[in-house]
Design an enzyme around this catalytic site. Sequence first.
Site, short mmCIF file in Angstrom:
data_model
loop_
_atom_site.label_atom_id
_atom_site.label_comp_id
_atom_site.label_asym_id
_atom_site.label_seq_id
_atom_site.Cartn_x
_atom_site.Cartn_y
_atom_site.Cartn_z
N ILE A 156 8.54 48.80 61.27
CA ILE A 156 8.02 49.12 62.60
C ILE A 156 8.03 47.88 63.48
O ILE A 156 7.50 46.83 63.10
CB ILE A 156 6.59 49.68 62.50
CG1 ILE A 156 6.55 50.90 61.58
CG2 ILE A 156 6.03 50.03 63.87
CD1 ILE A 156 5.15 51.36 61.22
N GLY A 161 8.43 39.28 63.24
CA GLY A 161 7.29 39.92 62.59
C GLY A 161 6.95 41.30 63.13
O GLY A 161 7.42 41.70 64.18
N SER A 162 6.15 42.03 62.41
CA SER A 162 5.65 43.34 62.84
C SER A 162 4.91 44.01 61.70
O SER A 162 3.92 43.48 61.24
CB SER A 162 6.77 44.23 63.36
OG SER A 162 6.20 45.34 64.01
N ARG A 163 5.44 45.15 61.22
CA ARG A 163 4.69 45.92 60.22
C ARG A 163 5.65 46.71 59.34
O ARG A 163 6.69 47.17 59.80
CB ARG A 163 3.73 46.85 60.95
CG ARG A 163 3.01 47.84 60.09
CD ARG A 163 1.98 48.57 60.91
NE ARG A 163 1.65 49.87 60.38
CZ ARG A 163 0.72 50.67 60.86
NH1 ARG A 163 0.03 50.29 61.92
NH2 ARG A 163 0.48 51.83 60.32
#
Length: 219
Positions: free
Chosen positions: A156, A186-188
């Site tokens: 995500i 970055g993220s999820r």
Amino acid sequence: MTIHKEGYGIIAVFFLLLTAIDALIYFTIGSGLLLDIFLVATIAFFLLVVSFFRVPKRIPVVGDNLIIAPADGKVVVIEETEESEYFKDKRLQVSIFMSPLNVHINWYPVQGIIKYCKHHSGLFLKAWLPKSSTENERTTIVIEKDDKITILMRQIAGAVARRIVSYSVVGEKVIQCEQEGFIKFGSRVDLYLPLGTKIDVKLNQKVTGSQTIIGRFSD
């Protein structure tokens, strides 16, 4: 330090841009304290960009019954929820939030066959928000293990991350802790696991991709 291939182009662009900025400042104000400050700032920023694409040296933790962390970061969700894209039933969700300071590589949490892979265009909401799982830019990958256990992994994008890279190909056999892709800046990453999976991590726990055991499939 080894640099990931996904960073080559971005690092080159930032190097040229920051060099041009420093040259412009030099020819505008000449040498002096102000130029020194700009040089230190641009070098520090460039090194930060380079660090985004670092490739750590790790010996993967593997096990047929184990689910290994697909990313570095912090566990922000552990809950039973409805997975509406592929399974359309209840699953156990574990989500890992990747900050800009984490390693940004993603790894396969299990071995198996890629049964489904789809990229979705979407928003760039803050990645820790629950609705980012269904509304943000994302890529969904479904892996069927050899013993017919199937899990879903979702990359995500967030408010900063704007580029998701996935190497998954439908029908391809993948190896546990092999690189699955990359989320730039970055993220999820979400995992949707079968109900009854034993979870070995806790909320807010920091995990390490290809190293931390997220959980174990029930017998």
